[in-house]
Scaffold this motif. Sequence first.
Motif, mmCIF file in Angstrom:
data_model
loop_
_atom_site.group_PDB
_atom_site.id
_atom_site.type_symbol
_atom_site.label_atom_id
_atom_site.label_comp_id
_atom_site.label_asym_id
_atom_site.label_seq_id
_atom_site.Cartn_x
_atom_site.Cartn_y
_atom_site.Cartn_z
ATOM 1 N N CYS A 87 -19.856 -56.678 71.751
ATOM 2 C CA CYS A 87 -19.675 -55.313 72.236
ATOM 3 C C CYS A 87 -21.025 -54.734 72.660
ATOM 4 N N GLN A 88 -20.967 -53.731 73.511
ATOM 5 C CA GLN A 88 -22.180 -53.051 73.973
ATOM 6 C C GLN A 88 -22.146 -51.617 73.470
ATOM 7 N N LEU A 89 -23.142 -51.225 72.685
ATOM 8 C CA LEU A 89 -23.197 -49.902 72.076
ATOM 9 C C LEU A 89 -24.288 -49.077 72.745
ATOM 10 N N GLU A 90 -23.906 -47.939 73.303
ATOM 11 C CA GLU A 90 -24.852 -47.046 73.967
ATOM 12 C C GLU A 90 -24.895 -45.725 73.200
ATOM 13 N N LEU A 91 -26.087 -45.289 72.821
ATOM 14 C CA LEU A 91 -26.245 -44.031 72.092
ATOM 15 C C LEU A 91 -27.173 -43.105 72.857
ATOM 16 N N HIS A 92 -26.679 -41.910 73.156
ATOM 17 C CA HIS A 92 -27.497 -40.870 73.781
ATOM 18 C C HIS A 92 -27.761 -39.795 72.737
ATOM 19 N N VAL A 93 -29.020 -39.414 72.570
ATOM 20 C CA VAL A 93 -29.412 -38.398 71.595
ATOM 21 C C VAL A 93 -29.767 -37.119 72.338
ATOM 22 N N GLY A 94 -29.174 -36.004 71.922
ATOM 23 C CA GLY A 94 -29.430 -34.754 72.623
ATOM 24 C C GLY A 94 -29.285 -33.548 71.720
ATOM 25 N N SER A 95 -29.412 -32.380 72.304
ATOM 26 C CA SER A 95 -29.223 -31.124 71.580
ATOM 27 C C SER A 95 -27.732 -30.939 71.302
ATOM 28 N N PRO A 96 -27.358 -30.038 70.382
ATOM 29 C CA PRO A 96 -25.929 -29.800 70.130
ATOM 30 C C PRO A 96 -25.158 -29.446 71.400
ATOM 31 N N ASP A 97 -25.695 -28.546 72.213
ATOM 32 C CA ASP A 97 -25.012 -28.184 73.455
ATOM 33 C C ASP A 97 -25.007 -29.341 74.448
ATOM 34 N N GLY A 98 -26.098 -30.097 74.473
ATOM 35 C CA GLY A 98 -26.176 -31.221 75.403
ATOM 36 C C GLY A 98 -25.179 -32.313 75.076
ATOM 37 N N VAL A 99 -24.968 -32.554 73.784
ATOM 38 C CA VAL A 99 -23.999 -33.561 73.356
ATOM 39 C C VAL A 99 -22.590 -33.146 73.782
ATOM 40 N N SER A 100 -22.250 -31.874 73.591
ATOM 41 C CA SER A 100 -20.931 -31.388 74.009
ATOM 42 C C SER A 100 -20.765 -31.468 75.521
ATOM 43 N N ALA A 101 -21.835 -31.186 76.251
ATOM 44 C CA ALA A 101 -21.765 -31.252 77.716
ATOM 45 C C ALA A 101 -21.516 -32.674 78.198
#
Length: 310
Positions: free
Chosen positions: A124-138
């Motif tokens: 499997c390929q796992l991609e994780l993006h780390v952001g601000s609370p609002d950025g994650v929701s966006a």
Amino acid sequence: MSLPLLSIPMRHFLEVARSGSVNQAAARLFVASSAVSRQIAKLEDSLGTPLFERHARGMALTAAGERLAAHLRNAQRDIEQVVEEVRDLGGQGARRIRMACTEGFAGHFMPLVMRGFEAAHPGCQLELHVGSPDGVSALLARGETDIALKYVVAPEPGLRIAHAANAPVFAVLRPDHPLARQRVVSVADAVRYPPAVGDKGVTARQLFDQACSLQGLQYRALFVSNFSSVLLPLLRTPDVMLSGHLTVVHLIEAGEVVARPFAEAPLQQRQLQVLALEGRTLPPLVEAFVQHLVQAIASAGRRKRGRARR
């Protein structure tokens, strides 16, 4: 992967909705700005309603535009999911899981979860993006991630809760801190010591400030950052840091810090949520990852909060 199965006006509409700018959308689509404007106008005429509000700083979706964008993003993701499943049948599937989380989970907790899942699901390929609370929701709202992990204090429209758990704010202390010998600390106790807090967009800071305001308490922060990975190395006795349990559980186990809950109700009114886009069916592999993540959250929640040291 982006498939050209939508009409040109729909594709142009989605790109303007994503970027909030006709010029940026045109650059990404490799067409003239005037062409994008014509396609948007054509779509609005055919639907009989404006999809954007035009402002000096860019384009903002109307209520009708928000609804259309959400539907098209779901449709596009469903198409991409079917294509990946077809490729899986031919042995060519990417088996990709796209995740987003806020920074407190990224330093230690999520890497362990990802490694454990990959060991059980090789290939499997796992991609994780780390952001601000609002950025994650966006990211979720735009269909650019499958699931998100974040702290939440109020419901968010358009997002579905795949899992929720209580996630109070803790006072994180060195084991030799005077407050470490208490089972529960008060906000009045905490503000007597130099506090290290997140910025005003961080839920722990928001709830702590609310509790202080209710009691007429004031404090001057010693350190402020939106990254817990900045604050943790700065923590010394007699400092007090605000944090969630999962952010520091590995340090508790190592005996480097202790975590003590606050007595005040506002600091208990927070949830840790695994979120998905409302109306979207997650692929089976993503659902399997959600279950793996939920088990890891439950396991970490049963761990100790650390022992004080004289």
